[in-house]
Design an enzyme around this catalytic site. Structure first.
Site, PDB file in Angstrom:
ATOM      1  N   GLU A  28      76.184 -10.264  26.132  1.00 55.40           N
ATOM      2  CA  GLU A  28      74.752  -9.978  25.997  1.00 55.40           C
ATOM      3  C   GLU A  28      74.040 -11.137  25.304  1.00 55.40           C
ATOM      4  OE1 GLU A  28      71.766  -7.000  23.475  1.00 55.40           O
ATOM      5  OE2 GLU A  28      73.912  -6.595  23.519  1.00 55.40           O
ATOM      6  N   ASP A 101      76.000  -6.113  21.867  1.00 51.89           N
ATOM      7  CA  ASP A 101      75.748  -5.780  20.464  1.00 51.89           C
ATOM      8  C   ASP A 101      76.083  -4.314  20.186  1.00 51.89           C
ATOM      9  OD1 ASP A 101      74.816  -8.329  20.045  1.00 51.89           O
ATOM     10  OD2 ASP A 101      72.698  -7.795  20.192  1.00 51.89           O
ATOM     11  N   ASP A 103      74.526  -1.915  18.911  1.00 56.67           N
ATOM     12  CA  ASP A 103      73.288  -1.217  18.560  1.00 56.67           C
ATOM     13  C   ASP A 103      72.769  -0.477  19.793  1.00 56.67           C
ATOM     14  OD1 ASP A 103      72.253  -3.177  20.212  1.00 56.67           O
ATOM     15  OD2 ASP A 103      71.137  -4.226  18.644  1.00 56.67           O
ATOM     16  N   ASP A 105      70.216  -1.067  21.850  1.00 52.99           N
ATOM     17  CA  ASP A 105      69.983  -1.942  23.001  1.00 52.99           C
ATOM     18  C   ASP A 105      71.298  -2.335  23.667  1.00 52.99           C
ATOM     19  OD1 ASP A 105      67.329  -2.109  23.454  1.00 52.99           O
ATOM     20  OD2 ASP A 105      67.034  -4.105  22.603  1.00 52.99           O
TER      21      ASP A 105
END
Length: 235
Positions: A28, A101, A103, A105
């Site tokens: 990413e 990541d 998280d 997103d």
């Protein structure tokens, strides 16, 4: 080098000729992709940075999907075709590792990629070639001692071992330098990989069918029924 044909320009390929020994990291963002390229073992690890969220294949027709740059790049890098034309014998890497990541997103992007593979390269999952990288959430440090934590519980355990230690929260892969990324997420001896099962992919696809499909009412019902699970949902 592996037989490349016309490989994507942003793919940093590996030197391995045997697909069984070759790994492809789908990373990413360009920042993390740059760190991964620096930190990798180029003998067997290839890096393909993905920019932003890939196309939602749940809503897109095949022709539109093939025009999407990130999707087309993944297909070209793997070299095995898609859907009815998928040929596992042409697969250039036998480990395809999604590295996003830790998280909301990142979870969203992971789900988009899983949905794409489930819809158009299901055999990749059936054969056990698809994995999820598990990057750490925290670095606990005191003096020269460093310990990585992959959960809140592990962070608390490290703090008991290192009282008054400092804590660094990793908000994204791009915050790690190449050595840290290698040690925690890429090195075969120390990394944690989750092999994606067809059940994982079906669950991701079902959630996305509801959340990202054309039918509004099922989406509303799902969000209402799962509001307690969806507090941080970013779709």
């Amino acid at each position: 080098m592996l037989d490349s044909g016309s490989l994507p320009g942003k793919l940093a390929d590996c030197q391995a000729k045997d697909p069984a020994k070759a790994e492809l990291f789908l990373v990413e963002g360009d920042s993390a992709g740059g760190s991964a390229k620096q930190g990798r073992d180029k003998a067997f690890q290839a890096i393909l940075p993905l920019r932003g969220k890939i196309l939602n294949v749940e809503k897109a027709r095949l022709a539109k999907m093939m025009q999407n740059n990130e999707i087309a790049t993944i297909i070209t890098a793997l070299g095995a075709g898609i859907h009815d034309d998928f040929n596992a014998a042409k697969l250039r890497y036998h480990k395809v590792i999604i590295m996003c990541d830790a998280d909301t997103d990142g979870n969203h992007i992971t789900t988009l990629i899983l949905t794409f593979f489930f819809r158009y390269m299901r055999e990749l999952i059936d054969r056990g070639h698809l994995y999820l990288a598990q990057p750490p959430l925290y670095l606990v440090h005191k003096g020269k001692v460093k310990k990585y934590a992959f959960s809140e519980a592990e962070k608390e355990a490290h703090l008991k071992e290192l009282p008054d230690g400092g804590v660094q929260r990793y908000k994204g892969l791009g915050e790690m330098n190449p050595d840290q990324l290698w040690d925690t997420t890429m090195a075969p001896a120390t990394r944690v990989l989750k092999q994606v099962t067809i059940e994982d992919a079906i669950e991701a696809e079902q959630v996305f069918s509801v959340l990202m499909g054309e039918q509004v009412e099922p989406r509303r019902e799902f969000i209402q029924d799962n509001a307690h699970l969806a507090l941080n949902l970013d779709v």
